[in-house]
Design a protein around this motif. Structure first.
Motif, PDB file in Angstrom:
ATOM      1  N   LEU A 204       0.832  -1.200   0.000  1.00 23.13           N
ATOM      2  CA  LEU A 204       0.000   0.000   0.000  1.00 23.13           C
ATOM      3  C   LEU A 204       0.864   1.247   0.000  1.00 23.13           C
ATOM      4  O   LEU A 204       0.595   2.206  -0.743  1.00 23.13           O
ATOM      5  N   GLY A 205       1.896   1.261   0.831  1.00 21.01           N
ATOM      6  CA  GLY A 205       2.772   2.431   0.884  1.00 21.01           C
ATOM      7  C   GLY A 205       3.428   2.720  -0.454  1.00 21.01           C
ATOM      8  O   GLY A 205       3.518   3.876  -0.883  1.00 21.01           O
ATOM      9  N   ALA A 206       3.884   1.656  -1.130  1.00 15.04           N
ATOM     10  CA  ALA A 206       4.473   1.841  -2.453  1.00 15.04           C
ATOM     11  C   ALA A 206       3.433   2.362  -3.438  1.00 15.04           C
ATOM     12  O   ALA A 206       3.725   3.208  -4.287  1.00 15.04           O
ATOM     13  N   TYR A 207       2.208   1.858  -3.330  1.00 10.82           N
ATOM     14  CA  TYR A 207       1.118   2.333  -4.199  1.00 10.82           C
ATOM     15  C   TYR A 207       0.869   3.826  -3.970  1.00 10.82           C
ATOM     16  O   TYR A 207       0.575   4.578  -4.907  1.00 10.82           O
ATOM     17  N   ALA A 208       0.996   4.277  -2.713  1.00  9.97           N
ATOM     18  CA  ALA A 208       0.700   5.669  -2.357  1.00  9.97           C
ATOM     19  C   ALA A 208       1.836   6.623  -2.695  1.00  9.97           C
ATOM     20  O   ALA A 208       1.645   7.844  -2.649  1.00  9.97           O
ATOM     21  N   ALA A 209       2.998   6.101  -3.046  1.00  5.44           N
ATOM     22  CA  ALA A 209       4.186   6.940  -3.196  1.00  5.44           C
ATOM     23  C   ALA A 209       4.026   8.109  -4.166  1.00  5.44           C
ATOM     24  O   ALA A 209       4.523   9.210  -3.895  1.00  5.44           O
ATOM     25  N   PRO A 210       3.347   7.964  -5.310  1.00 11.33           N
ATOM     26  CA  PRO A 210       3.259   9.112  -6.236  1.00 11.33           C
ATOM     27  C   PRO A 210       2.307  10.211  -5.785  1.00 11.33           C
ATOM     28  O   PRO A 210       2.322  11.303  -6.359  1.00 11.33           O
ATOM     29  N   PHE A 211       1.475   9.945  -4.774  1.00  4.22           N
ATOM     30  CA  PHE A 211       0.446  10.900  -4.374  1.00  4.22           C
ATOM     31  C   PHE A 211       0.927  11.789  -3.225  1.00  4.22           C
ATOM     32  O   PHE A 211       1.955  11.531  -2.602  1.00  4.22           O
ATOM     33  N   GLU A 212       0.163  12.823  -2.941  1.00  2.75           N
ATOM     34  CA  GLU A 212       0.434  13.652  -1.769  1.00  2.75           C
ATOM     35  C   GLU A 212       0.282  12.822  -0.506  1.00  2.75           C
ATOM     36  O   GLU A 212      -0.452  11.824  -0.475  1.00  2.75           O
ATOM     37  N   ALA A 237     -11.282  -7.284   0.507  1.00  2.00           N
ATOM     38  CA  ALA A 237     -10.801  -6.946  -0.831  1.00  2.00           C
ATOM     39  C   ALA A 237     -11.549  -5.756  -1.409  1.00  2.00           C
ATOM     40  O   ALA A 237     -10.954  -4.894  -2.075  1.00  2.00           O
ATOM     41  N   HIS A 238     -12.869  -5.669  -1.165  1.00  2.00           N
ATOM     42  CA  HIS A 238     -13.644  -4.530  -1.673  1.00  2.00           C
ATOM     43  C   HIS A 238     -13.095  -3.214  -1.143  1.00  2.00           C
ATOM     44  O   HIS A 238     -13.031  -2.215  -1.879  1.00  2.00           O
ATOM     45  N   ALA A 239     -12.688  -3.182   0.118  1.00  2.00           N
ATOM     46  CA  ALA A 239     -12.132  -1.956   0.682  1.00  2.00           C
ATOM     47  C   ALA A 239     -10.849  -1.553  -0.036  1.00  2.00           C
ATOM     48  O   ALA A 239     -10.615  -0.361  -0.303  1.00  2.00           O
ATOM     49  N   ALA A 240     -10.028  -2.523  -0.384  1.00  2.00           N
ATOM     50  CA  ALA A 240      -8.789  -2.226  -1.106  1.00  2.00           C
ATOM     51  C   ALA A 240      -9.088  -1.675  -2.499  1.00  2.00           C
ATOM     52  O   ALA A 240      -8.467  -0.697  -2.945  1.00  2.00           O
ATOM     53  N   PHE A 241     -10.046  -2.290  -3.190  1.00  2.00           N
ATOM     54  CA  PHE A 241     -10.366  -1.798  -4.531  1.00  2.00           C
ATOM     55  C   PHE A 241     -11.072  -0.446  -4.484  1.00  2.00           C
ATOM     56  O   PHE A 241     -10.998   0.333  -5.444  1.00  2.00           O
ATOM     57  N   GLU A 242     -11.732  -0.130  -3.375  1.00  2.00           N
ATOM     58  CA  GLU A 242     -12.291   1.212  -3.215  1.00  2.00           C
ATOM     59  C   GLU A 242     -11.172   2.244  -3.209  1.00  2.00           C
ATOM     60  O   GLU A 242     -11.287   3.311  -3.831  1.00  2.00           O
ATOM     61  N   VAL A 243     -10.083   1.930  -2.511  1.00  2.00           N
ATOM     62  CA  VAL A 243      -8.924   2.827  -2.499  1.00  2.00           C
ATOM     63  C   VAL A 243      -8.336   2.948  -3.900  1.00  2.00           C
ATOM     64  O   VAL A 243      -8.035   4.043  -4.387  1.00  2.00           O
ATOM     65  N   ARG A 244      -8.164   1.824  -4.577  1.00  2.00           N
ATOM     66  CA  ARG A 244      -7.578   1.838  -5.911  1.00  2.00           C
ATOM     67  C   ARG A 244      -8.437   2.622  -6.909  1.00  2.00           C
ATOM     68  O   ARG A 244      -7.917   3.308  -7.786  1.00  2.00           O
ATOM     69  N   GLU A 245      -9.755   2.513  -6.787  1.00  2.00           N
ATOM     70  CA  GLU A 245     -10.642   3.241  -7.698  1.00  2.00           C
ATOM     71  C   GLU A 245     -10.627   4.744  -7.423  1.00  2.00           C
ATOM     72  O   GLU A 245     -10.712   5.554  -8.352  1.00  2.00           O
ATOM     73  N   ARG A 246     -10.483   5.101  -6.170  1.00  2.00           N
ATOM     74  CA  ARG A 246     -10.445   6.527  -5.835  1.00  2.00           C
ATOM     75  C   ARG A 246      -9.120   7.156  -6.250  1.00  2.00           C
ATOM     76  O   ARG A 246      -9.074   8.318  -6.663  1.00  2.00           O
ATOM     77  N   TRP A 247      -8.019   6.386  -6.132  1.00  2.00           N
ATOM     78  CA  TRP A 247      -6.697   6.859  -6.526  1.00  2.00           C
ATOM     79  C   TRP A 247      -6.091   5.864  -7.516  1.00  2.00           C
ATOM     80  O   TRP A 247      -5.271   5.024  -7.145  1.00  2.00           O
ATOM     81  N   PRO A 248      -6.496   5.923  -8.766  1.00  2.00           N
ATOM     82  CA  PRO A 248      -5.968   4.953  -9.738  1.00  2.00           C
ATOM     83  C   PRO A 248      -4.514   5.254 -10.091  1.00  2.00           C
ATOM     84  O   PRO A 248      -3.989   6.334  -9.790  1.00  2.00           O
ATOM     85  N   ASP A 249      -3.874   4.287 -10.709  1.00  2.00           N
ATOM     86  CA  ASP A 249      -2.509   4.454 -11.231  1.00  2.00           C
ATOM     87  C   ASP A 249      -1.510   4.782 -10.131  1.00  2.00           C
ATOM     88  O   ASP A 249      -0.704   5.720 -10.245  1.00  2.00           O
ATOM     89  N   PRO A 265      -5.471 -14.488   1.378  1.00  2.00           N
ATOM     90  CA  PRO A 265      -5.603 -14.001   0.002  1.00  2.00           C
ATOM     91  C   PRO A 265      -4.457 -13.061  -0.343  1.00  2.00           C
ATOM     92  O   PRO A 265      -3.800 -12.501   0.542  1.00  2.00           O
ATOM     93  N   PRO A 266      -4.202 -12.854  -1.623  1.00  2.00           N
ATOM     94  CA  PRO A 266      -3.212 -11.848  -2.008  1.00  2.00           C
ATOM     95  C   PRO A 266      -3.775 -10.457  -1.751  1.00  2.00           C
ATOM     96  O   PRO A 266      -4.984 -10.284  -1.631  1.00  2.00           O
ATOM     97  N   ASN A 267      -2.892  -9.468  -1.640  1.00  2.73           N
ATOM     98  CA  ASN A 267      -3.410  -8.108  -1.460  1.00  2.73           C
ATOM     99  C   ASN A 267      -3.490  -7.400  -2.809  1.00  2.73           C
ATOM    100  O   ASN A 267      -2.819  -7.774  -3.772  1.00  2.73           O
ATOM    101  N   ALA A 268      -4.322  -6.386  -2.859  1.00  4.77           N
ATOM    102  CA  ALA A 268      -4.636  -5.712  -4.122  1.00  4.77           C
ATOM    103  C   ALA A 268      -3.735  -4.516  -4.409  1.00  4.77           C
ATOM    104  O   ALA A 268      -3.960  -3.816  -5.398  1.00  4.77           O
ATOM    105  N   PHE A 269      -2.715  -4.277  -3.587  1.00  2.26           N
ATOM    106  CA  PHE A 269      -1.867  -3.105  -3.792  1.00  2.26           C
ATOM    107  C   PHE A 269      -0.540  -3.418  -4.454  1.00  2.26           C
ATOM    108  O   PHE A 269       0.161  -2.503  -4.896  1.00  2.26           O
ATOM    109  N   ALA A 270      -0.158  -4.684  -4.526  1.00  3.67           N
ATOM    110  CA  ALA A 270       1.024  -5.059  -5.292  1.00  3.67           C
ATOM    111  C   ALA A 270       0.636  -5.077  -6.769  1.00  3.67           C
ATOM    112  O   ALA A 270      -0.252  -5.815  -7.174  1.00  3.67           O
ATOM    113  N   SER A 271       1.288  -4.270  -7.564  1.00  7.10           N
ATOM    114  CA  SER A 271       0.913  -4.183  -8.980  1.00  7.10           C
ATOM    115  C   SER A 271       1.294  -5.439  -9.743  1.00  7.10           C
ATOM    116  O   SER A 271       0.691  -5.753 -10.769  1.00  7.10           O
ATOM    117  N   HIS A 272       2.287  -6.152  -9.264  1.00  2.00           N
ATOM    118  CA  HIS A 272       2.750  -7.385  -9.900  1.00  2.00           C
ATOM    119  C   HIS A 272       2.740  -8.495  -8.856  1.00  2.00           C
ATOM    120  O   HIS A 272       3.437  -8.407  -7.838  1.00  2.00           O
TER     121      HIS A 272
END
Length: 375
Positions: A204-212, A237-249, A265-272
């Protein structure tokens, strides 16, 4: 933060073709498929080319193609391994998984996702002695290893290890997320075991890196609504995808989970996501690819095992230059699970002695890792 180096679509290193774009580029550039390896590419629309091209010594791994084309390329000296019907996964896949791929059909509940279906298949086949099933698992895991090796060429990878029990909504989870963000912003590729808890937090932290910075604060609030993957993986998992949809890419990172621990389960914040059936292969591969160091957050038996799995090649010098190891939380690693004294005893009079550190707070981990790397 620099992205994970991408493989150009127009080239096929080591004569591997893993996409239709690569296939077309190779045909246009070389006019032959001789000795190429074509991996999990749908060739049903390329019959004309397959019928006229030289395929001597070529290998087609799980490539759908017309029956006429399959017979012709085999007659011209190729090996053809056809797709295996009825599987919830592709054993010949050429790339790592994405969260969207593993969690497809989440709207129908986690049990309907490819991730859950692959685990169910694994449970049915792992104990019945079926040599075909065990062979397919081995082929799949080798394909995933190959995909990870290609993905991480040139990347400076820092592994972040820790237990799955770390809950969303806790300060420990937030600290692990800030660590992942700091490492990603410093230009490292964050790699974890790809599961919940500390692993998810670092991804998650790596996913958040480009944002404020405020994005991570708000994302942590959203995730706290489903603090654990129990009792409902679907809600988690739905909560994780809610974050991803609000802050894509978001930023890129790597997760290397396993179906061996199917309850995680795997987590939804690792891009690979390089997901394995064999946990031993997964564990060794994760640590071996952490070429810039490893941070060990508080964990239990699995994390202790990872510490000494990583220490062993450092101890014997089989990696050449030992990779830095940072253990976080003095009380945990000196009293609750006194791993640090043994690690220090092993490190004495070895090159690894200058590459290990114990820090009291997670905020100190990144600086400690950088300091060790400079020694």
């Amino acid at each position: 933060m620099p992205p994970i180096p991408a493989r150009p679509e127009e080239v096929a290193p080591d004569h591997e073709i893993e996409s239709l774009a690569e296939f077309d580029a190779v045909v246009a550039a070389h006019g032959t498929l001789a000795r190429f390896r074509v991996q999990a590419v749908d060739l049903t629309g390329r019959t004309e080319g397959l019928l006229r091209l030289d395929t001597e010594g070529a290998v087609f791994l799980g490539c759908p193609m017309d029956a006429e084309a399959a017979a012709e390329v085999a007659a011209r000296g190729a090996l053809v391994f056809p797709p295996v019907p009825g599987l919830p996964f592709d054993p010949y896949r050429g790339f790592t998984y994405t969260p969207e791929e593993l969690f497809a059909s989440l709207a129908d509940g986690y049990e309907a996702t490819p991730d859950a279906l692959a685990y169910a298949w694994f449970q049915r086949t792992k104990s019945d002695g079926d040599i075909l099933a065990s062979m397919l698992r081995a082929i799949h895991d080798d394909s995933v290893s190959d995909a990870l090796d290609e993905l991480l060429i040139g990347a400076r990878v820092v592994g972040v290890m820790g237990g799955h029990a770390m809950a969303r909504g806790t300060e420990e989870y937030a600290g692990a997320a800030r660590l992942g963000r700091e490492l990603a912003r410093a230009g490292f590729t964050v790699a974890t075991g790809g599961g919940p808890g500390a692993m998810e937090a670092a991804n998650l932290g790596a996913y958040a890196a480009p944002f404020e910075d405020g994005m991570l604060t708000e994302a942590l609030r959203i995730l706290a609504k489903a603090s654990s993957f129990t009792p409902s993986v679907t809600d988690w998992a739905h909560a994780a995808f809610e974050v991803r949809e609000r802050w894509p890419d978001g930023g890129e990172s790597v997760g290397i989970p396993t179906w061996f621990y199917g309850h995680e389960p795997p987590n939804a914040f690792a891009s690979h996501l390089g997901k394995y059936f064999a946990n031993a292969t997964r564990e060794d591969g994760l640590l071996a690819r952490s070429n810039a160091g490893v941070v060990f957050l508080p964990g239990a038996a699995g994390t202790v095992q990872e510490i000494f799995d990583n220490a062993t090649p450092n101890y014997y010098g089989s990696r050449g230059n030992p990779t830095p190891m940072v253990l976080v939380d003095e009380e945990h690693w000196t009293e609750k699970l006194p791993t640090w004294p043994l690690l220090r005893a092993l490190a004495r009079e070895r090159p690894m002695e200058s590459r290990i550190a114990l820090v009291g707070r997670i905020e100190l981990a990144s600086d400690a890792l950088k300091r060790l790397a400079e020694q």
